[in-house]
Design a protein around this motif. Structure first.
Motif, PDB file in Angstrom:
ATOM      1  N   UNK A   1       0.831  -1.202   0.000  1.00  0.00           N
ATOM      2  CA  UNK A   1       0.000   0.000   0.000  1.00  0.00           C
ATOM      3  C   UNK A   1       0.868   1.256   0.000  1.00  0.00           C
ATOM      4  N   UNK A   2       1.711   1.387   1.013  1.00  0.00           N
ATOM      5  CA  UNK A   2       2.603   2.549   1.115  1.00  0.00           C
ATOM      6  C   UNK A   2       3.598   2.282   2.238  1.00  0.00           C
ATOM      7  N   UNK A   3       4.793   1.861   1.867  1.00  0.00           N
ATOM      8  CA  UNK A   3       5.797   1.471   2.858  1.00  0.00           C
ATOM      9  C   UNK A   3       6.216   2.630   3.738  1.00  0.00           C
ATOM     10  N   UNK A   4       6.248   3.830   3.160  1.00  0.00           N
ATOM     11  CA  UNK A   4       6.665   5.002   3.948  1.00  0.00           C
ATOM     12  C   UNK A   4       5.578   5.393   4.944  1.00  0.00           C
ATOM     13  N   UNK A   5       4.331   5.406   4.474  1.00  0.00           N
ATOM     14  CA  UNK A   5       3.216   5.768   5.336  1.00  0.00           C
ATOM     15  C   UNK A   5       3.063   4.793   6.500  1.00  0.00           C
ATOM     16  N   UNK A   6       3.293   3.508   6.207  1.00  0.00           N
ATOM     17  CA  UNK A   6       3.107   2.463   7.228  1.00  0.00           C
ATOM     18  C   UNK A   6       4.430   2.013   7.861  1.00  0.00           C
TER      19      UNK A   6
END
Length: 267
Positions: free
Chosen positions: A150-155
């Motif tokens: 999904x979004x490695x940076x966000x999570x």
């Protein structure tokens, strides 16, 4: 005691030796060859071990009870996996000579096969803690994969926490597994892998410890009150990972995984 009683006694004793016990056909010759024989891991291959190995290799070449791709024929399916096999010459309580057979690790994706001793611990048993632990580990990996997709940076924080959880869960599962491998010595005392390897200066047992042929054979012998006389191991099949293992060649038990266990078992 009458001769008929002797035969009954021999039969009962061989039955007590378990289904993995293979009796030497020529008992008179076996007793002559085994005279004054005492168990020593440093000895050369004993003639009775050679006889046992020849019988076992003949069985491996012709059996059709299970399928395992040793890489020796043109009809094997899946990855080529050579195997270390072992034989242990033993004597029953009333003097019958025979041998036990074992394989290292798993064979044909299983732990239990006719003619071979059982594992010290069966990690493949349905409903066991290991299966449940591996399912939980897979679930954590799936959660990490979903968040990363999904979004490695966000999570990032959640992923880091899951990775820490995975490491802790894996370490606990590995230790619990090692604690299930309880080995007997000659006196009938038991110690698990963690204690045995800690005594030899290891932080933890190596991966696969407890699955080798030698310890399996001695464990079975002690459990069935069989006197161990001589041990030999040989490699069967091709080894794509290492040139060390040669098809049909004899080898001593490995030092990394087996030496600490065998040292305790023979104490």
């Amino acid at each position: 005691m009458y001769k008929t009683d002797v035969k009954e006694d021999l039969s009962i004793t061989e039955q007590d030796a378990g289904t993995a016990f293979c009796r030497f056909t020529d008992q008179d010759n076996a007793r002559s060859v085994a005279e004054s024989l005492t168990f020593n891991l440093e000895d050369n291959i004993h003639p009775l071990c050679e006889t046992a190995i020849a019988e076992l290799q003949q069985y491996l070449a012709v059996q059709n009870e299970w399928k395992h791709n040793f890489g020796l024929g043109s009809h094997g399916n899946g990855a080529v996996i050579g195997k270390m096999f072992g034989v242990l010459v033993v004597r029953t309580r009333c003097g019958v000579l025979g041998y036990l057979s074992a394989f290292s690790g798993k064979l044909a994706n299983g732990n239990h096969h006719n003619r071979f001793v059982e594992p010290v611990f069966d990690g493949l048993k349905t409903g066991g803690f290991l299966n449940a632990g591996m399912i939980r580990l897979s679930a954590i990996n799936n959660e990490i994969a979903v968040l990363s997709g999904e979004d490695a940076i966000l999570h990032e924080a959640a992923i880091t926490k899951l990775k820490e959880l995975r490491k802790a869960h894996s370490n606990r599962l590995q230790r619990q597994l090692h604690e299930q491998y309880n080995f007997s010595n000659r006196a009938g005392q038991f110690r698990n892998l963690v204690d045995i390897f800690t005594d030899h200066g290891y932080k933890q047992p190596p991966a696969g410890a407890g699955e080798c042929a030698g310890p399996k054979l001695l464990q079975y012998a002690f459990r069935h009150q069989l006197e161990p006389l001589a041990l030999a191991e040989f490699w069967w099949g091709l080894s794509p990972k290492s040139a060390t293992w040669k098809h049909g060649a004899y080898y001593k038990p490995c030092k990394e995984k087996c030496a600490p266990i065998l040292s305790y078992m023979l104490s």
